[in-house]
Design a protein around this motif. Structure first.
Motif, PDB file in Angstrom:
ATOM      1  N   TYR A  27      23.816  -6.507 -38.628  1.00 35.42           N
ATOM      2  CA  TYR A  27      24.434  -5.881 -37.448  1.00 35.42           C
ATOM      3  C   TYR A  27      24.987  -6.933 -36.493  1.00 35.42           C
ATOM      4  CZ  TYR A  27      22.141  -1.768 -39.312  1.00 35.42           C
ATOM      5  OH  TYR A  27      21.712  -0.771 -40.145  1.00 35.42           O
ATOM      6  N   LYS A  28      24.349  -8.094 -36.440  1.00 34.43           N
ATOM      7  CA  LYS A  28      24.883  -9.187 -35.622  1.00 34.43           C
ATOM      8  C   LYS A  28      26.212  -9.666 -36.197  1.00 34.43           C
ATOM      9  CE  LYS A  28      20.543 -11.101 -33.791  1.00 34.43           C
ATOM     10  NZ  LYS A  28      19.634 -12.277 -33.818  1.00 34.43           N
ATOM     11  N   ALA A  29      26.235  -9.896 -37.512  1.00 36.16           N
ATOM     12  CA  ALA A  29      27.447 -10.411 -38.155  1.00 36.16           C
ATOM     13  C   ALA A  29      28.569  -9.370 -38.208  1.00 36.16           C
ATOM     14  CB  ALA A  29      27.115 -10.894 -39.570  1.00 36.16           C
ATOM     15  N   PHE A  31      28.858  -6.289 -36.467  1.00 39.94           N
ATOM     16  CA  PHE A  31      29.222  -5.539 -35.264  1.00 39.94           C
ATOM     17  C   PHE A  31      29.084  -6.335 -33.977  1.00 39.94           C
ATOM     18  CE2 PHE A  31      27.224  -2.252 -38.141  1.00 39.94           C
ATOM     19  CZ  PHE A  31      28.417  -1.853 -38.713  1.00 39.94           C
ATOM     20  N   GLY A  32      28.738  -7.617 -34.085  1.00 41.20           N
ATOM     21  CA  GLY A  32      28.562  -8.437 -32.889  1.00 41.20           C
ATOM     22  C   GLY A  32      27.353  -8.038 -32.072  1.00 41.20           C
ATOM     23  N   ALA A  33      26.348  -7.467 -32.723  1.00 43.91           N
ATOM     24  CA  ALA A  33      25.144  -7.032 -32.013  1.00 43.91           C
ATOM     25  C   ALA A  33      24.454  -8.228 -31.359  1.00 43.91           C
ATOM     26  CB  ALA A  33      24.178  -6.338 -32.971  1.00 43.91           C
ATOM     27  N   GLU A  34      23.899  -7.988 -30.195  1.00 51.29           N
ATOM     28  CA  GLU A  34      23.127  -8.997 -29.473  1.00 51.29           C
ATOM     29  C   GLU A  34      21.675  -8.523 -29.461  1.00 51.29           C
ATOM     30  OE1 GLU A  34      22.524 -10.481 -24.868  1.00 51.29           O
ATOM     31  OE2 GLU A  34      24.270  -9.265 -25.372  1.00 51.29           O
ATOM     32  N   GLU A  35      20.762  -9.363 -29.944  1.00 49.94           N
ATOM     33  CA  GLU A  35      19.346  -8.998 -29.931  1.00 49.94           C
ATOM     34  C   GLU A  35      18.795  -9.259 -28.535  1.00 49.94           C
ATOM     35  OE1 GLU A  35      15.162 -10.015 -32.201  1.00 49.94           O
ATOM     36  OE2 GLU A  35      17.048 -10.422 -33.232  1.00 49.94           O
ATOM     37  N   ILE A  36      18.282  -8.205 -27.904  1.00 47.76           N
ATOM     38  CA  ILE A  36      17.768  -8.362 -26.541  1.00 47.76           C
ATOM     39  C   ILE A  36      16.256  -8.246 -26.456  1.00 47.76           C
ATOM     40  CG2 ILE A  36      19.931  -7.674 -25.459  1.00 47.76           C
ATOM     41  CD1 ILE A  36      18.733  -4.941 -24.955  1.00 47.76           C
ATOM     42  N   GLY A  37      15.614  -7.953 -27.579  1.00 44.88           N
ATOM     43  CA  GLY A  37      14.158  -7.894 -27.581  1.00 44.88           C
ATOM     44  C   GLY A  37      13.639  -7.625 -28.975  1.00 44.88           C
ATOM     45  N   ARG A  38      12.372  -8.013 -29.188  1.00 52.63           N
ATOM     46  CA  ARG A  38      11.744  -7.805 -30.500  1.00 52.63           C
ATOM     47  C   ARG A  38      10.244  -7.719 -30.316  1.00 52.63           C
ATOM     48  NH1 ARG A  38      12.836 -10.581 -36.210  1.00 52.63           N
ATOM     49  NH2 ARG A  38      14.952 -10.247 -35.460  1.00 52.63           N
ATOM     50  N   LEU A  58      18.709  -3.966 -30.198  1.00 55.21           N
ATOM     51  CA  LEU A  58      20.035  -4.561 -30.298  1.00 55.21           C
ATOM     52  C   LEU A  58      20.993  -3.871 -29.341  1.00 55.21           C
ATOM     53  CD1 LEU A  58      20.417  -4.711 -34.194  1.00 55.21           C
ATOM     54  CD2 LEU A  58      19.484  -6.457 -32.675  1.00 55.21           C
ATOM     55  N   LYS A  59      21.912  -4.657 -28.802  1.00 60.18           N
ATOM     56  CA  LYS A  59      22.974  -4.124 -27.957  1.00 60.18           C
ATOM     57  C   LYS A  59      24.276  -4.290 -28.725  1.00 60.18           C
ATOM     58  CE  LYS A  59      24.983  -4.422 -23.362  1.00 60.18           C
ATOM     59  NZ  LYS A  59      24.957  -5.103 -22.074  1.00 60.18           N
ATOM     60  N   ILE A  60      24.953  -3.174 -28.950  1.00 59.42           N
ATOM     61  CA  ILE A  60      26.259  -3.180 -29.609  1.00 59.42           C
ATOM     62  C   ILE A  60      27.213  -2.553 -28.607  1.00 59.42           C
ATOM     63  CG2 ILE A  60      27.631  -2.368 -31.555  1.00 59.42           C
ATOM     64  CD1 ILE A  60      25.013  -2.231 -33.181  1.00 59.42           C
ATOM     65  N   GLY A  61      28.115  -3.354 -28.073  1.00 55.22           N
ATOM     66  CA  GLY A  61      28.959  -2.872 -26.983  1.00 55.22           C
ATOM     67  C   GLY A  61      28.072  -2.539 -25.797  1.00 55.22           C
ATOM     68  N   SER A  62      28.159  -1.324 -25.309  1.00 52.81           N
ATOM     69  CA  SER A  62      27.313  -0.920 -24.181  1.00 52.81           C
ATOM     70  C   SER A  62      26.132  -0.064 -24.626  1.00 52.81           C
ATOM     71  CB  SER A  62      28.147  -0.145 -23.153  1.00 52.81           C
ATOM     72  OG  SER A  62      28.649   1.044 -23.741  1.00 52.81           O
ATOM     73  N   SER A  63      25.936   0.072 -25.940  1.00 57.42           N
ATOM     74  CA  SER A  63      24.882   0.942 -26.469  1.00 57.42           C
ATOM     75  C   SER A  63      23.708   0.134 -27.010  1.00 57.42           C
ATOM     76  CB  SER A  63      25.445   1.815 -27.590  1.00 57.42           C
ATOM     77  OG  SER A  63      26.484   2.627 -27.100  1.00 57.42           O
ATOM     78  N   LEU A  64      22.537   0.768 -26.986  1.00 57.02           N
ATOM     79  CA  LEU A  64      21.324   0.146 -27.509  1.00 57.02           C
ATOM     80  C   LEU A  64      20.847   0.903 -28.739  1.00 57.02           C
ATOM     81  CD1 LEU A  64      19.371  -0.439 -24.179  1.00 57.02           C
ATOM     82  CD2 LEU A  64      20.669  -2.105 -25.500  1.00 57.02           C
ATOM     83  N   ILE A  65      20.281   0.159 -29.682  1.00 54.49           N
ATOM     84  CA  ILE A  65      19.698   0.745 -30.885  1.00 54.49           C
ATOM     85  C   ILE A  65      18.465  -0.067 -31.240  1.00 54.49           C
ATOM     86  CG2 ILE A  65      21.138  -0.646 -32.434  1.00 54.49           C
ATOM     87  CD1 ILE A  65      21.199   1.823 -34.305  1.00 54.49           C
ATOM     88  N   LEU A  66      17.459   0.599 -31.795  1.00 57.77           N
ATOM     89  CA  LEU A  66      16.258  -0.066 -32.266  1.00 57.77           C
ATOM     90  C   LEU A  66      16.295  -0.103 -33.790  1.00 57.77           C
ATOM     91  CD1 LEU A  66      13.630   1.729 -30.010  1.00 57.77           C
ATOM     92  CD2 LEU A  66      14.701  -0.479 -29.606  1.00 57.77           C
TER      93      LEU A  66
END
Length: 147
Positions: A27-29, A31-38, A58-66
């Motif tokens: 998802y990082k590669a 969709f450019g997801a940024e990991e904000i916590g684990r 993960l943050k993808i654009g302005s949305s969050l997903i676990l």
């Protein structure tokens, strides 16, 4: 029934085969997801080369997903993983116990009583359609028992 305040909604992908780490990297590669916590399983951190992921936020654009590994309460790969991955939803509530009771009253099956996990209260219900909902109060510890 009293009003229950829900604070947020986060979709959660449950990845079979203990491949949540690979999913996070994809998802990082892709969709450019940024990991904000684990959060990893406390008993498996030292024992495993790749620790069990309870969830990576993960943050993808302005949305969050676990994203999490598919596992059972003992931290072992879940039998549900044999059928493929799934999705669970996470709700954040001011009163986790009240939110679990409200869902149960509406017909949900309580999968786990409200417990403290990793410093947060968490309860799980399954709706009549088979979707798992984790209801959490992030950062709130269980109340101290009265003496």
């Amino acid at each position: 029934m009293a009003e229950v305040a829900l604070l947020g909604f986060k979709p959660q992908l449950v990845v079979p085969g203990m491949k949540a780490e690979a999913a996070v990297q994809f998802y990082k590669a892709a969709f450019g997801a940024e990991e904000i916590g684990r959060v990893t399983h406390p008993k498996r951190k030292a024992e495993q080369e790749c620790p069990l992921i309870l969830y990576a936020e993960l943050k993808i654009g302005s949305s969050l997903i676990l994203v999490s590994d598919c596992f059972d309460a003992a931290g072992e790969e879940s039998a549900a993983a044999a059928g493929g991955g799934g999705i669970a939803f996470r709700l954040e509530a001011e009163d986790v116990d009240a939110a679990v009771k409200k869902a149960a009253a509406a017909g949900a099956e309580v999968m786990s009583e409200v417990l403290e996990e990793e410093g947060s209260l968490l309860g799980k219900v399954k709706d009549p359609f088979g979707v798992v909902w984790a209801i959490a109060a992030v950062g709130k510890k269980s109340p101290e028992p009265e003496a």
